[in-house]
Structures are given as C-alpha cells and as structure tokens.
Design an enzyme around this catalytic site. Sequence first.
Site, mmCIF file in Angstrom:
data_model
loop_
_atom_site.group_PDB
_atom_site.id
_atom_site.type_symbol
_atom_site.label_atom_id
_atom_site.label_comp_id
_atom_site.label_asym_id
_atom_site.label_seq_id
_atom_site.Cartn_x
_atom_site.Cartn_y
_atom_site.Cartn_z
ATOM 1 N N TYR A 91 53.715 24.230 69.586
ATOM 2 C CA TYR A 91 54.444 25.201 69.847
ATOM 3 C C TYR A 91 55.215 25.510 71.169
ATOM 4 O O TYR A 91 56.389 25.855 71.481
ATOM 5 C CB TYR A 91 53.826 26.718 69.526
ATOM 6 N N HIS A 104 59.408 36.033 59.663
ATOM 7 C CA HIS A 104 58.701 34.855 59.712
ATOM 8 C C HIS A 104 57.998 34.920 61.384
ATOM 9 O O HIS A 104 57.498 34.099 61.742
ATOM 10 C CB HIS A 104 59.212 33.319 59.404
ATOM 11 N N CYS A 131 41.881 39.480 67.330
ATOM 12 C CA CYS A 131 41.955 40.875 67.389
ATOM 13 C C CYS A 131 43.603 41.394 67.074
ATOM 14 O O CYS A 131 43.832 42.507 66.924
ATOM 15 C CB CYS A 131 41.604 41.546 68.739
ATOM 16 N N GLY A 140 73.035 30.091 55.258
ATOM 17 C CA GLY A 140 72.392 28.838 55.853
ATOM 18 C C GLY A 140 70.927 28.768 55.297
ATOM 19 O O GLY A 140 70.099 28.128 55.978
ATOM 20 N N ASN A 181 77.087 28.164 52.732
ATOM 21 C CA ASN A 181 76.153 27.165 52.783
ATOM 22 C C ASN A 181 77.138 25.738 52.529
ATOM 23 O O ASN A 181 77.660 25.787 51.571
ATOM 24 C CB ASN A 181 75.000 27.211 51.935
ATOM 25 N N PRO A 182 77.069 24.803 53.483
ATOM 26 C CA PRO A 182 77.633 23.582 53.222
ATOM 27 C C PRO A 182 77.279 22.868 52.042
ATOM 28 O O PRO A 182 77.878 22.103 51.533
ATOM 29 C CB PRO A 182 77.539 22.811 54.200
ATOM 30 N N ALA A 242 78.319 28.126 58.584
ATOM 31 C CA ALA A 242 78.406 29.453 58.709
ATOM 32 C C ALA A 242 79.207 29.904 59.980
ATOM 33 O O ALA A 242 80.123 30.752 59.950
ATOM 34 C CB ALA A 242 77.081 30.028 58.974
#
Length: 270
Positions: free
Chosen positions: A76, A131, A142, A213, A239-240, A256
Amino acid sequence: MLAELSPALTAEVQRAAKLLASKQRICLLTGAGISAESGIPTFRDKQTGLWENYAAEDLATPDAFARDPKLVWSWYQWRRQLVADKTPNPAHDALAQWQYHTQSSDQQLTLITQNVDDLHEQAGSTVIHLHGNLWRNRCSQCETPYQSQSRDSYSSEDSSEDSIDFNEGLIDCPHCDGYIRPDIVWFGESLPAQAWQAAEEAAANCEVFISIGTSSLVYPAAGLAQLAKQNGAKIIEINPDPTPNTIVDITLAEKAGVIMPLLIQQITAL
C-alpha cells in the site's frame, strides 16, 4: 467542441444534456476508468516492479494482512507512491464544476465513487467513498482512525511529493497495540455502512443515474444502477468500452475526460 465527436455521439450528448437539465435529483457513480485517465493504474492492471509476482486480489484481504502485515503495508505504501503525483483530469474538474453550479440551482447532485484516490476532492467535489480512502488508515484491531498517516499529514502545505513519507515500517496503534492498516475495503469485508446507506438512498430517489468509467460488474456498487432503474430513473453510461447492460438508456461511448466537460457545458447553457 461537440464538432470533435461523431454526429451520433454528439446527438447523444445533447440528448443526455437535455434530460439532465430537466431533472432535479441526479446520482453519479464513478469507477476506475475516470482515475485511469489521470494515470492511476486500475486495480486489476498487471502489477509492476517488485510486485509483478503478486496479484492484487491476494494482497487486499484481511487474511493476507494477518498472515504478513509487513508485506501488505509495503504494497500500500508503494500504491500511494504511484498516485501521489496524480492530479484531477477534465472529468473530475467538470464534475466539481457541476456540483458547484447546483448550489445555486434546484438540482441535487450526489457523487459516489468506487475509487480510493482523492482526485474528486482535489478537484473540489464532495464525494461518498464506497471502498475507503487510500490516504486514511485505521487500527486493524480496534478500528480507531489513525489520523497521522492521512494525506493531510503525509504532505506539507505545498503538497509536494517530496514531503510525503512512504516508510514501510509497521505502525502500532496507540490505543490497543494492533497494527495500523489502510482504511480500505478489502475483499471479504463489508462496505462502510453510512456510506452505503447514503449511496442507496441517492440511487433509489434519483431521476437520473450516471455511471462513469465503471464496468458495473463489481457488486454491491453495481446494484445501484439497477436500484435506480427499478425506481423509475433513466440510466446514462459514460465509458469508452460500454458494458452489455440492458438497463442503460443513453450510452456515451467515449472517455469521461472528453464527455464530461462537453456535457456540463451543455447542461449549464440550457
């Protein structure tokens, strides 16, 4: 600028603009495609460099973090480096402009994203994150937010990439000694309840739902368009690579970043 599009797509943009200008409650869902236009690799793109032998689906899980927290945390931190210098594209800017425009009109615009970057916020939008957020962390035990690793403190006032700390060392929670993890929804985890409830309410009550997208294949987010349709909303897809979705009323088969500025220009002029 409409002249740059094919006659058929120009007609569809104008049809979409007229529809949107006549409605009050608009719900938008953005996916990986809008971020990809800013140079952010999609989650399912092949990994590169040190991570090319790993699949994202094998790292973004609670089990993976429990098994090897250092590995997942390092991944990450690497992902954060990939997006640290990325900036909003014309689609993000147009959405922020539209949201700002609605403050002085009767329209209600709810923007929802499946993306974990903060490009919508950088552009000036208010957005619901389904998300999670790549720049936020919380305790894996916790669940207390760990603010000192948020993007605000990653970067200095000038937000330069050089000021961001991408240390791969694990961090202990000051409350329970559990390991700090990214505040991301991993495979096998539920979406944040408050964000999902707000998204469901917006989709159920909107008059037009716009998918931007996204393949509309990842659930539960993909069900939002269906929920909107069931409650009488018109569906627009930008969307393409349009999805074979029978519920879509207007398909704008282009990036977009091309469509959104033209669409907002048309809407605000009507």
